[in-house]
Design a protein around this motif. Sequence first.
Motif, short mmCIF file in Angstrom:
data_model
loop_
_atom_site.label_atom_id
_atom_site.label_comp_id
_atom_site.label_asym_id
_atom_site.label_seq_id
_atom_site.Cartn_x
_atom_site.Cartn_y
_atom_site.Cartn_z
N LEU A 50 -3.84 -21.04 2.97
CA LEU A 50 -5.07 -20.15 3.22
C LEU A 50 -5.27 -19.62 4.54
CD1 LEU A 50 -7.85 -22.33 1.16
CD2 LEU A 50 -6.91 -20.16 0.47
N SER A 53 -2.56 -17.11 5.35
CA SER A 53 -2.92 -15.92 5.04
C SER A 53 -4.21 -15.61 5.29
CB SER A 53 -2.88 -15.88 3.17
OG SER A 53 -1.89 -16.53 2.87
N LYS A 54 -4.68 -16.15 6.38
CA LYS A 54 -5.86 -15.72 7.01
C LYS A 54 -7.11 -15.46 5.89
CE LYS A 54 -3.91 -14.04 11.28
NZ LYS A 54 -2.80 -14.83 10.87
N VAL A 55 -7.10 -16.05 4.95
CA VAL A 55 -8.30 -15.42 3.87
C VAL A 55 -9.24 -16.71 3.93
CG1 VAL A 55 -6.65 -14.31 2.36
CG2 VAL A 55 -6.97 -16.79 1.93
N GLN A 58 -12.64 -14.91 3.41
CA GLN A 58 -12.71 -14.20 2.22
C GLN A 58 -13.02 -15.37 1.21
OE1 GLN A 58 -9.49 -11.61 0.89
NE2 GLN A 58 -9.74 -11.98 -0.97
N GLY A 157 -12.53 -12.68 -5.26
CA GLY A 157 -11.82 -12.59 -4.04
C GLY A 157 -12.14 -11.51 -3.36
N TRP A 158 -12.05 -10.42 -4.03
CA TRP A 158 -12.48 -9.15 -3.30
C TRP A 158 -13.92 -8.28 -3.39
CZ3 TRP A 158 -9.75 -6.93 0.29
CH2 TRP A 158 -8.40 -7.51 0.57
N ARG A 168 -10.74 -2.74 4.48
CA ARG A 168 -9.92 -3.98 3.76
C ARG A 168 -8.60 -3.04 3.33
NH1 ARG A 168 -13.28 -8.26 3.74
NH2 ARG A 168 -12.07 -9.06 1.79
N LYS A 171 -5.11 -4.96 3.64
CA LYS A 171 -4.47 -6.04 2.66
C LYS A 171 -4.73 -5.35 1.27
CE LYS A 171 -4.74 -10.25 0.03
NZ LYS A 171 -3.92 -10.02 -0.85
#
Length: 276
Positions: A50, A53-55, A58, A157-158, A168, A171
């Motif tokens: 995580l 992936s720098k999420v 999110q 997630g989005w 965004r 990505k």
Amino acid sequence: RLSQERKQWSLSDFEIGRALGKGNFGQVYLAREKQSGFVVALKVLYKKALADSKVERQLRREVEIQGNLRHPNILRLYGYFHDETRVFLILELAAKGELYKELQAQKKFPEEVAARYVAQMANALLYLHGKRVIHRDIKPENLLLGLKGELKIGDFGWSVKTGVTESRRRKTLCGTLDYLPPEIVEGRSHNEKVDLWSLGILLYEMLCGNPPFEEEDSYETTYRRIIHVDLRIPDHVSKEASDLIKKLLVYKSVERLPLRSVILHPFVTKHVQQAK
Ligand SMILES: Nc1ncnc2c1ncn2[C@@H]1O[C@H](COP(=O)(O)OP(=O)(O)OP(=O)(O)O)[C@@H](O)[C@H]1O
Ligand SMILES: O=C(O)c1cc(-c2cccc(F)c2)nc2ccccc12
Ligand SMILES: [Mg+2]
């Protein structure tokens, strides 16, 4: 029932069963909460993956949004916890797995099946938009099936609470474009009407077996076909279904058929008994 209050969960509260599937950041397991015997899906996400992936932000947003949603066609997030290396999401079990797998197996769905899914999606989106949440990632991979074959929108997630304007684009554009509306593909501002476009793409794919603007391996061609709404509907698609697809896949978001009208559209009413 899983105790509703903000209980501090931990791994020892669960008996872990078979793996249900593999995700981008870890696996999902069948699990039973020991105290209540309640069966859930436990989604394990590795912090390292995580972070790489720098999420993380999110994910926290996904948890925050999904945790507050209560709708029969939206996958429940009952809670979460984490240890030094992993984040665990306690999710409603979608006993019949992924819609995607069903669609792959059957190639395409009969119109009455597709109509039922469209009605369930429209009701879930009405609820979501009513709470100022845009999903933004409606596609078969993110739709799961409950025990009675009812559709469950998973994977927030989005999703975003509107009013959070952020590009965004980066990505987004690294995934497949197939489900993205012109305003996102062109990096313009967007609102909840992006979900109407994706609903149109979903309906087309359920009836035809492939998304409308799909091009073998040419990203540019898909991009061009999306912004030109280069839509070709096969003859086997009924005139009602074709009419609904054409009213959702409209370039200008304000002209897309509103959800209330989707639910009352002849394609839906022909196959689905309406809520009393
Ligand atoms: N609640 C659930 N019930 C049953 N099966 C599930 C559930 N959640 C996930 N799965 C299974 O696990 C697989 C991976 O889950 P998911 O797609 O949520 O992970 P991910 O791909 O990492 O998440 P995301 O799609 O948000 O990136 C799914 O394709 C599905 O087969
Ligand atoms: O070490 C942490 O504090 C941490 C916590 C969480 C987290 C905790 C609750 C909910 C949620 F969505 C995410 N996610 C992470 C992802 C990467 C690296 C560290 C963390
Ligand atoms: Mg996934």
